[in-house]
Design a protein around this motif. Structure first.
Motif, PDB file in Angstrom:
ATOM      1  N   ALA A  85      -0.113  15.192  -2.206  1.00 49.57           N
ATOM      2  CA  ALA A  85      -1.028  14.678  -1.185  1.00 49.57           C
ATOM      3  C   ALA A  85      -0.387  13.561  -0.359  1.00 49.57           C
ATOM      4  O   ALA A  85      -0.966  13.127   0.631  1.00 49.57           O
ATOM      5  N   GLY A  86       0.785  13.088  -0.784  1.00 47.48           N
ATOM      6  CA  GLY A  86       1.466  12.027  -0.050  1.00 47.48           C
ATOM      7  C   GLY A  86       0.998  10.633  -0.404  1.00 47.48           C
ATOM      8  O   GLY A  86       1.371   9.664   0.249  1.00 47.48           O
ATOM      9  N   ILE A  87       0.206  10.498  -1.464  1.00 50.61           N
ATOM     10  CA  ILE A  87      -0.306   9.190  -1.858  1.00 50.61           C
ATOM     11  C   ILE A  87       0.740   8.401  -2.630  1.00 50.61           C
ATOM     12  O   ILE A  87       0.806   7.180  -2.535  1.00 50.61           O
ATOM     13  N   VAL A  88       1.549   9.084  -3.398  1.00 53.66           N
ATOM     14  CA  VAL A  88       2.663   8.437  -4.089  1.00 53.66           C
ATOM     15  C   VAL A  88       3.949   9.171  -3.742  1.00 53.66           C
ATOM     16  O   VAL A  88       3.930  10.308  -3.265  1.00 53.66           O
ATOM     17  N   ARG A  89       5.047   8.500  -3.977  1.00 49.96           N
ATOM     18  CA  ARG A  89       6.341   9.156  -3.820  1.00 49.96           C
ATOM     19  C   ARG A  89       7.113   8.968  -5.110  1.00 49.96           C
ATOM     20  O   ARG A  89       6.942   7.978  -5.817  1.00 49.96           O
ATOM     21  N   GLY A  90       7.924   9.930  -5.416  1.00 52.32           N
ATOM     22  CA  GLY A  90       8.723   9.889  -6.622  1.00 52.32           C
ATOM     23  C   GLY A  90      10.173  10.109  -6.279  1.00 52.32           C
ATOM     24  O   GLY A  90      10.507  11.027  -5.538  1.00 52.32           O
ATOM     25  N   GLU A  91      11.008   9.260  -6.802  1.00 55.75           N
ATOM     26  CA  GLU A  91      12.441   9.343  -6.556  1.00 55.75           C
ATOM     27  C   GLU A  91      13.157   9.486  -7.891  1.00 55.75           C
ATOM     28  O   GLU A  91      12.852   8.769  -8.846  1.00 55.75           O
ATOM     29  N   ILE A  92      14.110  10.384  -7.942  1.00 49.43           N
ATOM     30  CA  ILE A  92      14.877  10.601  -9.171  1.00 49.43           C
ATOM     31  C   ILE A  92      15.832   9.431  -9.378  1.00 49.43           C
ATOM     32  O   ILE A  92      16.561   9.038  -8.476  1.00 49.43           O
ATOM     33  N   ASP A  93      15.780   8.880 -10.580  1.00 53.80           N
ATOM     34  CA  ASP A  93      16.653   7.771 -10.963  1.00 53.80           C
ATOM     35  C   ASP A  93      17.281   8.148 -12.299  1.00 53.80           C
ATOM     36  O   ASP A  93      16.733   7.849 -13.352  1.00 53.80           O
ATOM     37  N   GLY A  94      18.396   8.846 -12.231  1.00 49.08           N
ATOM     38  CA  GLY A  94      19.036   9.326 -13.453  1.00 49.08           C
ATOM     39  C   GLY A  94      18.170  10.393 -14.103  1.00 49.08           C
ATOM     40  O   GLY A  94      17.730  11.324 -13.442  1.00 49.08           O
ATOM     41  N   PRO A  95      17.861  10.222 -15.395  1.00 51.17           N
ATOM     42  CA  PRO A  95      17.085  11.244 -16.099  1.00 51.17           C
ATOM     43  C   PRO A  95      15.573  11.124 -15.898  1.00 51.17           C
ATOM     44  O   PRO A  95      14.818  11.911 -16.422  1.00 51.17           O
ATOM     45  N   ARG A  96      15.124  10.151 -15.136  1.00 52.78           N
ATOM     46  CA  ARG A  96      13.677   9.974 -14.966  1.00 52.78           C
ATOM     47  C   ARG A  96      13.310   9.876 -13.490  1.00 52.78           C
ATOM     48  O   ARG A  96      14.174   9.757 -12.636  1.00 52.78           O
ATOM     49  N   VAL A  97      12.021   9.915 -13.236  1.00 52.98           N
ATOM     50  CA  VAL A  97      11.516   9.798 -11.872  1.00 52.98           C
ATOM     51  C   VAL A  97      10.754   8.484 -11.764  1.00 52.98           C
ATOM     52  O   VAL A  97       9.936   8.158 -12.631  1.00 52.98           O
ATOM     53  N   CYS A  98      11.040   7.734 -10.722  1.00 55.75           N
ATOM     54  CA  CYS A  98      10.348   6.478 -10.464  1.00 55.75           C
ATOM     55  C   CYS A  98       9.282   6.725  -9.403  1.00 55.75           C
ATOM     56  O   CYS A  98       9.569   7.327  -8.366  1.00 55.75           O
ATOM     57  N   TYR A  99       8.070   6.268  -9.668  1.00 52.25           N
ATOM     58  CA  TYR A  99       6.959   6.490  -8.750  1.00 52.25           C
ATOM     59  C   TYR A  99       6.489   5.175  -8.155  1.00 52.25           C
ATOM     60  O   TYR A  99       6.484   4.142  -8.817  1.00 52.25           O
ATOM     61  N   CYS A 100       6.078   5.252  -6.885  1.00 48.55           N
ATOM     62  CA  CYS A 100       5.462   4.108  -6.226  1.00 48.55           C
ATOM     63  C   CYS A 100       4.469   4.638  -5.196  1.00 48.55           C
ATOM     64  O   CYS A 100       4.531   5.802  -4.793  1.00 48.55           O
ATOM     65  N   VAL A 101       3.552   3.765  -4.811  1.00 51.44           N
ATOM     66  CA  VAL A 101       2.535   4.154  -3.846  1.00 51.44           C
ATOM     67  C   VAL A 101       3.179   4.301  -2.469  1.00 51.44           C
ATOM     68  O   VAL A 101       4.160   3.621  -2.152  1.00 51.44           O
ATOM     69  N   GLU A 102       2.661   5.213  -1.678  1.00 51.06           N
ATOM     70  CA  GLU A 102       3.117   5.388  -0.302  1.00 51.06           C
ATOM     71  C   GLU A 102       2.201   4.521   0.564  1.00 51.06           C
ATOM     72  O   GLU A 102       1.058   4.889   0.826  1.00 51.06           O
ATOM     73  N   PRO A 103       2.680   3.355   1.008  1.00 52.98           N
ATOM     74  CA  PRO A 103       1.791   2.397   1.691  1.00 52.98           C
ATOM     75  C   PRO A 103       1.174   2.924   2.978  1.00 52.98           C
ATOM     76  O   PRO A 103       0.027   2.615   3.286  1.00 52.98           O
ATOM     77  N   ARG A 104       1.901   3.730   3.715  1.00 56.96           N
ATOM     78  CA  ARG A 104       1.348   4.245   4.971  1.00 56.96           C
ATOM     79  C   ARG A 104       0.154   5.165   4.700  1.00 56.96           C
ATOM     80  O   ARG A 104      -0.859   5.108   5.399  1.00 56.96           O
ATOM     81  N   THR A 105       0.264   6.004   3.679  1.00 63.63           N
ATOM     82  CA  THR A 105      -0.848   6.889   3.334  1.00 63.63           C
ATOM     83  C   THR A 105      -2.028   6.086   2.809  1.00 63.63           C
ATOM     84  O   THR A 105      -3.183   6.385   3.123  1.00 63.63           O
ATOM     85  N   LEU A 106      -1.765   5.058   2.026  1.00 61.93           N
ATOM     86  CA  LEU A 106      -2.842   4.221   1.516  1.00 61.93           C
ATOM     87  C   LEU A 106      -3.567   3.508   2.655  1.00 61.93           C
ATOM     88  O   LEU A 106      -4.802   3.450   2.672  1.00 61.93           O
ATOM     89  N   ARG A 107      -2.812   3.004   3.636  1.00 64.17           N
ATOM     90  CA  ARG A 107      -3.449   2.371   4.806  1.00 64.17           C
ATOM     91  C   ARG A 107      -4.276   3.388   5.572  1.00 64.17           C
ATOM     92  O   ARG A 107      -5.377   3.096   6.041  1.00 64.17           O
ATOM     93  N   ARG A 108      -3.769   4.599   5.701  1.00 59.85           N
ATOM     94  CA  ARG A 108      -4.489   5.652   6.407  1.00 59.85           C
ATOM     95  C   ARG A 108      -5.783   5.998   5.678  1.00 59.85           C
ATOM     96  O   ARG A 108      -6.837   6.165   6.289  1.00 59.85           O
ATOM     97  N   LEU A 109      -5.718   6.115   4.362  1.00 56.72           N
ATOM     98  CA  LEU A 109      -6.904   6.400   3.554  1.00 56.72           C
ATOM     99  C   LEU A 109      -7.955   5.315   3.771  1.00 56.72           C
ATOM    100  O   LEU A 109      -9.136   5.607   3.972  1.00 56.72           O
ATOM    101  N   LYS A 110      -7.541   4.065   3.735  1.00 57.41           N
ATOM    102  CA  LYS A 110      -8.475   2.959   3.938  1.00 57.41           C
ATOM    103  C   LYS A 110      -9.113   3.026   5.325  1.00 57.41           C
ATOM    104  O   LYS A 110     -10.305   2.792   5.490  1.00 57.41           O
ATOM    105  N   ALA A 111      -8.333   3.366   6.341  1.00 58.29           N
ATOM    106  CA  ALA A 111      -8.862   3.481   7.697  1.00 58.29           C
ATOM    107  C   ALA A 111      -9.866   4.628   7.797  1.00 58.29           C
ATOM    108  O   ALA A 111     -10.926   4.488   8.422  1.00 58.29           O
TER     109      ALA A 111
END
Length: 116
Positions: A85-111
């Motif tokens: 849905a584009g709410i979070v993004r995940g980036e591969i960091d070695g053997p694991r995936v690091c997740y963080c919120v997608e701020p632009r999508t969160l701002r859009r949701l709030k709007a």
């Protein structure tokens, strides 16, 4: 010759990076967008995951399972829904995936919610 530094994929996105969001918050397109985002957040575990990521203000690599009373596979499925849905993004960091919120999508949701 200067070395180009790779930007951290989970570094916070600023308005300078993306500019203001000028898309309409009403109309059929906005309604469909809001419905899709709401559907992705339509499970309490996914809301908990987003809250966790927002509170941390940084990428989380593997700690999400430790924060929720859910199995790894269940958390992974919820993260997939949020990522699709584009709410979070995940980036591969070695053997694991690091997740963080997608701020632009969160701002859009709030709007979009604020326009109701």
């Amino acid at each position: 010759m200067p070395v180009a530094l790779k930007k951290d994929p989970c570094a916070p996105v600023t308005l300078a990076d993306v500019g203001p969001d000028l898309r309409p918050v009403e109309g059929s397109g906005a309604d469909e967008e809001l419905a899709a985002l709401a559907k992705a957040l339509g499970h309490p575990a996914r809301v908990q995951i987003v809250r966790l990521l927002v509170r941390r203000e940084a990428c989380i690599c593997g700690d999400i399972v430790d924060e929720l009373p859910l199995a790894q596979s269940t958390v992974s499925q919820h993260l997939k829904v949020l990522k699709d849905a584009g709410i979070v993004r995940g980036e591969i960091d070695g053997p694991r995936v690091c997740y963080c919120v997608e701020p632009r999508t969160l701002r859009r949701l709030k709007a979009l919610v604020g326009s109701l």
